[in-house]
Scaffold this motif. Structure first.
Motif, PDB file in Angstrom:
ATOM      1  N   UNK A  57     -71.373  60.161  34.319  1.00 50.74           N
ATOM      2  CA  UNK A  57     -71.120  59.559  34.951  1.00 50.74           C
ATOM      3  C   UNK A  57     -69.811  59.705  34.010  1.00 50.74           C
ATOM      4  N   UNK A  58     -69.048  60.653  33.103  1.00 51.10           N
ATOM      5  CA  UNK A  58     -67.865  61.060  32.589  1.00 51.10           C
ATOM      6  C   UNK A  58     -67.465  62.202  33.399  1.00 51.10           C
ATOM      7  N   UNK A  59     -67.556  62.501  34.604  1.00 43.61           N
ATOM      8  CA  UNK A  59     -67.281  63.373  35.243  1.00 43.61           C
ATOM      9  C   UNK A  59     -67.134  61.969  36.497  1.00 43.61           C
ATOM     10  N   UNK A  60     -67.741  61.797  36.772  1.00 44.23           N
ATOM     11  CA  UNK A  60     -67.660  60.808  37.937  1.00 44.23           C
ATOM     12  C   UNK A  60     -66.441  59.342  37.850  1.00 44.23           C
ATOM     13  N   UNK A  61     -66.448  59.312  36.444  1.00 48.28           N
ATOM     14  CA  UNK A  61     -65.446  58.122  35.778  1.00 48.28           C
ATOM     15  C   UNK A  61     -63.523  59.329  36.158  1.00 48.28           C
ATOM     16  N   UNK A 114     -68.255  52.560  31.140  1.00 45.59           N
ATOM     17  CA  UNK A 114     -68.051  52.052  31.900  1.00 45.59           C
ATOM     18  C   UNK A 114     -68.515  51.532  33.410  1.00 45.59           C
ATOM     19  N   UNK A 115     -68.222  52.824  33.875  1.00 45.78           N
ATOM     20  CA  UNK A 115     -68.445  53.155  35.412  1.00 45.78           C
ATOM     21  C   UNK A 115     -69.967  53.024  35.195  1.00 45.78           C
ATOM     22  N   UNK A 116     -71.301  53.258  34.133  1.00 46.52           N
ATOM     23  CA  UNK A 116     -72.590  53.342  34.314  1.00 46.52           C
ATOM     24  C   UNK A 116     -72.628  52.438  34.780  1.00 46.52           C
ATOM     25  N   UNK A 117     -72.584  51.422  33.616  1.00 50.07           N
ATOM     26  CA  UNK A 117     -72.495  50.210  33.376  1.00 50.07           C
ATOM     27  C   UNK A 117     -72.386  49.012  34.981  1.00 50.07           C
ATOM     28  N   UNK A 171     -62.816  56.450  29.498  1.00 53.71           N
ATOM     29  CA  UNK A 171     -62.944  57.814  28.897  1.00 53.71           C
ATOM     30  C   UNK A 171     -62.013  58.010  27.699  1.00 53.71           C
ATOM     31  N   UNK A 172     -61.198  57.888  27.478  1.00 51.04           N
ATOM     32  CA  UNK A 172     -60.256  57.475  25.754  1.00 51.04           C
ATOM     33  C   UNK A 172     -61.311  57.262  24.855  1.00 51.04           C
ATOM     34  N   UNK A 201     -57.117  49.932  38.718  1.00 52.44           N
ATOM     35  CA  UNK A 201     -58.481  50.861  37.921  1.00 52.44           C
ATOM     36  C   UNK A 201     -58.548  52.165  37.377  1.00 52.44           C
ATOM     37  N   UNK A 202     -57.024  52.487  38.472  1.00 56.50           N
ATOM     38  CA  UNK A 202     -57.532  54.151  37.355  1.00 56.50           C
ATOM     39  C   UNK A 202     -57.285  53.955  36.021  1.00 56.50           C
TER      40      UNK A 202
END
Length: 204
Positions: free
Chosen positions: A135-139, A119-122, A113-114, A105-106
């Motif tokens: 979402x970037x911060x949470x990712x 994807x997390x928001x999706x 991120x890169x 998952x990491x």
């Protein structure tokens, strides 16, 4: 497709884990013989857990018509590492499974991120509408959390007793995930999307 009641979904998701814990605690001081082969409590609990998880996942799929990518990945790794533990009568493989899951998952979140993909928001945007910056911060935070959980799992199963790992896996890891989600409440509020206001009806 009709969604199952929340308690049914929770029972299907948590039931196999609770069953693993109960079987281990019941037989932790015993050796169990199955088809002429002796198993310790941990491997015997794994032997029970794997088919029960497969069955509960299939029922959940039948009821909802879909499975989350995390559920599919978890099922595959349980089959692989749980099967190895039972086949080789070695609990270490099953204890390594959470580490592999968290590292996977990491890695997925790091790629997101890169590549600047949300994807997390999706996956979670319907339940948790946020801005792209949120979402970037949470990712990033979730990537760091999964790495920390992988390290924690390795330390516990390598340095502590089998009973300690079972307690940690059954209750410690879910508690840490819950604390993480609650600790990010400020981020959810700061980056929440405003709900569009409804147009007034004629005559109002």
């Amino acid at each position: 497709m009709k969604q199952p009641k929340p308690w049914v979904k929770s029972a299907l998701e948590l039931g196999p884990v609770i069953l693993f814990f109960a079987v281990f605690m019941l037989f932790r001081d015993d050796t169990v013989s199955v088809m002429g082969r002796d198993y310790g409590a941990f491997v015997f609990a794994t032997l029970i857990f794997v088919p029960v998880l497969v069955a509960s996942t299939l029922v959940l799929w039948r009821l909802t018509g879909k499975l989350a990518p995390m559920q599919i990945a978890t099922l595959v790794l349980v089959l692989v590492f749980g099967g190895l533990s039972v086949w080789l009568n070695d609990p270490r493989f099953f204890k390594m499974k959470p580490t592999i899951i968290y590292l996977l998952f990491a890695a997925i979140l790091a790629v997101a991120l890169v590549s600047r993909r949300n994807w997390l928001g999706a996956v979670l945007s319907e339940a948790l509408p946020m801005t792209d910056a949120g979402w970037r911060k949470l990712t990033f935070r979730m990537m760091a959390m999964f790495l920390a959980l992988a390290v924690a799992n390795e330390l516990v199963w390598r340095l502590m007793s089998e009973s300690s790992w079972v307690w940690f896996k059954t209750f410690g890891l879910p508690l840490l995930l819950f604390v993480f989600l609650m600790a990010n409440a400020g981020l959810y509020r700061e980056h929440a999307l405003e709900k569009p206001q409804e147009e007034p009806q004629d005559g109002e």
